[in-house]
Design a protein around this motif. Structure first.
Motif, PDB file in Angstrom:
ATOM      1  N   ARG A  51       0.981  -1.391   0.063  1.00 15.98           N
ATOM      2  CA  ARG A  51      -0.172  -0.094   0.162  1.00 15.98           C
ATOM      3  C   ARG A  51       0.717   1.276   0.018  1.00 15.98           C
ATOM      4  NH1 ARG A  51      -5.045  -0.642   4.045  1.00 15.98           N
ATOM      5  NH2 ARG A  51      -6.353  -1.160   2.401  1.00 15.98           N
ATOM      6  N   CYS A  52       1.929   1.077   0.818  1.00 13.44           N
ATOM      7  CA  CYS A  52       2.765   2.417   0.781  1.00 13.44           C
ATOM      8  C   CYS A  52       3.307   2.508  -0.611  1.00 13.44           C
ATOM      9  CB  CYS A  52       3.815   2.085   2.044  1.00 13.44           C
ATOM     10  SG  CYS A  52       3.461   2.313   3.673  1.00 13.44           S
ATOM     11  N   ALA A  53       3.941   1.526  -1.179  1.00 13.69           N
ATOM     12  CA  ALA A  53       4.555   1.577  -2.726  1.00 13.69           C
ATOM     13  C   ALA A  53       3.536   2.060  -3.748  1.00 13.69           C
ATOM     14  CB  ALA A  53       4.959   0.259  -2.996  1.00 13.69           C
ATOM     15  N   THR A  54       2.342   1.545  -3.534  1.00 12.69           N
ATOM     16  CA  THR A  54       1.153   1.945  -4.443  1.00 12.69           C
ATOM     17  C   THR A  54       0.985   3.682  -4.187  1.00 12.69           C
ATOM     18  OG1 THR A  54       0.246  -0.171  -4.546  1.00 12.69           O
ATOM     19  CG2 THR A  54      -1.158   1.791  -5.365  1.00 12.69           C
ATOM     20  N   ALA A  55       0.810   4.025  -2.955  1.00 12.58           N
ATOM     21  CA  ALA A  55       0.697   5.575  -2.908  1.00 12.58           C
ATOM     22  C   ALA A  55       1.636   6.258  -3.456  1.00 12.58           C
ATOM     23  CB  ALA A  55       0.443   5.578  -1.336  1.00 12.58           C
ATOM     24  N   ALA A  56       3.088   5.695  -3.168  1.00 13.02           N
ATOM     25  CA  ALA A  56       4.215   6.345  -3.491  1.00 13.02           C
ATOM     26  C   ALA A  56       3.932   6.535  -5.025  1.00 13.02           C
ATOM     27  CB  ALA A  56       5.432   5.688  -3.210  1.00 13.02           C
ATOM     28  N   ASP A  57       3.803   5.644  -5.851  1.00  6.61           N
ATOM     29  CA  ASP A  57       3.552   5.590  -7.232  1.00  6.61           C
ATOM     30  C   ASP A  57       2.662   6.470  -7.618  1.00  6.61           C
ATOM     31  OD1 ASP A  57       5.517   3.544  -7.551  1.00  6.61           O
ATOM     32  OD2 ASP A  57       3.994   1.987  -7.873  1.00  6.61           O
ATOM     33  N   GLY A  58       1.329   6.614  -6.844  1.00  3.53           N
ATOM     34  CA  GLY A  58       0.628   7.625  -7.271  1.00  3.53           C
ATOM     35  C   GLY A  58       1.001   8.902  -7.136  1.00  3.53           C
ATOM     36  N   LEU A  59       1.685   9.127  -5.997  1.00  3.23           N
ATOM     37  CA  LEU A  59       2.197  10.471  -5.645  1.00  3.23           C
ATOM     38  C   LEU A  59       3.123  10.966  -6.806  1.00  3.23           C
ATOM     39  CD1 LEU A  59       2.564  10.411  -1.750  1.00  3.23           C
ATOM     40  CD2 LEU A  59       0.923  11.849  -3.053  1.00  3.23           C
ATOM     41  N   SER A  60       3.864   9.897  -7.238  1.00  5.71           N
ATOM     42  CA  SER A  60       5.236  10.395  -8.343  1.00  5.71           C
ATOM     43  C   SER A  60       4.286  10.692  -9.664  1.00  5.71           C
ATOM     44  CB  SER A  60       6.044   9.142  -8.380  1.00  5.71           C
ATOM     45  OG  SER A  60       6.664   8.902  -7.332  1.00  5.71           O
ATOM     46  N   ARG A  61       3.151  10.165 -10.055  1.00  8.32           N
ATOM     47  CA  ARG A  61       2.528  10.403 -11.199  1.00  8.32           C
ATOM     48  C   ARG A  61       1.894  11.643 -11.281  1.00  8.32           C
ATOM     49  NH1 ARG A  61       1.137   5.034 -10.717  1.00  8.32           N
ATOM     50  NH2 ARG A  61      -0.903   5.445  -9.850  1.00  8.32           N
ATOM     51  N   SER A  62       1.308  12.078  -9.919  1.00 10.48           N
ATOM     52  CA  SER A  62       0.658  13.442  -9.635  1.00 10.48           C
ATOM     53  C   SER A  62       1.968  14.441  -9.866  1.00 10.48           C
ATOM     54  CB  SER A  62       0.053  13.405  -8.367  1.00 10.48           C
ATOM     55  OG  SER A  62      -0.756  12.376  -8.336  1.00 10.48           O
ATOM     56  N   ALA A  63       3.156  14.179  -9.302  1.00 11.33           N
ATOM     57  CA  ALA A  63       4.112  15.386  -9.392  1.00 11.33           C
ATOM     58  C   ALA A  63       4.367  15.473 -10.924  1.00 11.33           C
ATOM     59  CB  ALA A  63       5.311  14.625  -8.324  1.00 11.33           C
ATOM     60  N   ALA A  64       4.573  14.355 -11.590  1.00 10.23           N
ATOM     61  CA  ALA A  64       4.982  14.244 -12.995  1.00 10.23           C
ATOM     62  C   ALA A  64       3.687  15.086 -13.793  1.00 10.23           C
ATOM     63  CB  ALA A  64       5.003  12.936 -13.572  1.00 10.23           C
ATOM     64  N   ARG A  65       2.465  15.013 -13.278  1.00  9.62           N
ATOM     65  CA  ARG A  65       1.666  15.670 -14.079  1.00  9.62           C
ATOM     66  C   ARG A  65       1.635  17.144 -13.505  1.00  9.62           C
ATOM     67  NH1 ARG A  65      -3.993  12.174 -14.231  1.00  9.62           N
ATOM     68  NH2 ARG A  65      -3.131  10.733 -15.686  1.00  9.62           N
ATOM     69  N   LEU A  66       2.040  17.550 -12.490  1.00 11.41           N
ATOM     70  CA  LEU A  66       2.165  19.096 -12.124  1.00 11.41           C
ATOM     71  C   LEU A  66       3.287  19.664 -12.755  1.00 11.41           C
ATOM     72  CD1 LEU A  66       1.643  18.851  -8.294  1.00 11.41           C
ATOM     73  CD2 LEU A  66       0.275  19.980 -10.010  1.00 11.41           C
ATOM     74  N   ASP A  67       4.320  18.709 -13.159  1.00  8.59           N
ATOM     75  CA  ASP A  67       5.489  19.217 -13.992  1.00  8.59           C
ATOM     76  C   ASP A  67       5.244  19.213 -15.408  1.00  8.59           C
ATOM     77  OD1 ASP A  67       7.206  19.440 -11.669  1.00  8.59           O
ATOM     78  OD2 ASP A  67       7.890  17.260 -12.042  1.00  8.59           O
ATOM     79  N   GLY A  68       3.939  18.714 -15.821  1.00  9.67           N
ATOM     80  CA  GLY A  68       3.572  18.581 -17.317  1.00  9.67           C
ATOM     81  C   GLY A  68       4.277  17.610 -18.059  1.00  9.67           C
ATOM     82  N   ARG A  69       4.980  16.711 -17.437  1.00 10.07           N
ATOM     83  CA  ARG A  69       5.389  15.459 -18.171  1.00 10.07           C
ATOM     84  C   ARG A  69       4.543  14.461 -18.681  1.00 10.07           C
ATOM     85  NH1 ARG A  69      10.564  15.093 -14.372  1.00 10.07           N
ATOM     86  NH2 ARG A  69       8.971  14.678 -12.876  1.00 10.07           N
ATOM     87  N   ALA A  70       3.536  14.408 -17.762  1.00  7.28           N
ATOM     88  CA  ALA A  70       2.661  13.305 -18.438  1.00  7.28           C
ATOM     89  C   ALA A  70       1.213  13.594 -18.389  1.00  7.28           C
ATOM     90  CB  ALA A  70       2.690  12.389 -17.047  1.00  7.28           C
ATOM     91  N   ARG A  71       0.505  13.030 -19.038  1.00  6.41           N
ATOM     92  CA  ARG A  71      -1.193  13.543 -19.419  1.00  6.41           C
ATOM     93  C   ARG A  71      -1.702  12.213 -19.072  1.00  6.41           C
ATOM     94  NH1 ARG A  71      -1.568  18.638 -19.002  1.00  6.41           N
ATOM     95  NH2 ARG A  71       0.118  19.737 -19.923  1.00  6.41           N
TER      96      ARG A  71
END
Length: 70
Positions: free
Chosen positions: A50-70
């Motif tokens: 669960r910790c690892a899954t949440a970390a992955d989600g936060l990383s994806r969100s960070a990437a979206r904020l950076d404009g690197r992922a859509r």
């Protein structure tokens, strides 16, 4: 945390990944045997996942904020 929201998300993601690693490592070091030990290890593995899954989600969100992922 730094000034950009994505940096905060990455920081939290790193902390969650570290927590997952620590949970798994601590569990690996136990000398406890038997059905209760197996159940305990399964629960710790679930929490680490669960910790690892949440970390992955936060990383994806960070990437979206950076404009690197859509």
């Amino acid at each position: 945390m730094t000034g950009h929201p994505a940096d905060g998300l990455r920081s939290h993601a790193a902390a969650l990944r570290e927590r997952a690693d620590r949970l798994r490592s601590a569990c690996d070091g136990l000398n406890w045997k038997g059905p209760q030990a197996d159940a305990f290890r399964a629960r710790v593995d679930e929490l680490a996942l669960r910790c690892a899954t949440a970390a992955d989600g936060l990383s994806r969100s960070a990437a979206r904020l950076d404009g690197r992922a859509r």
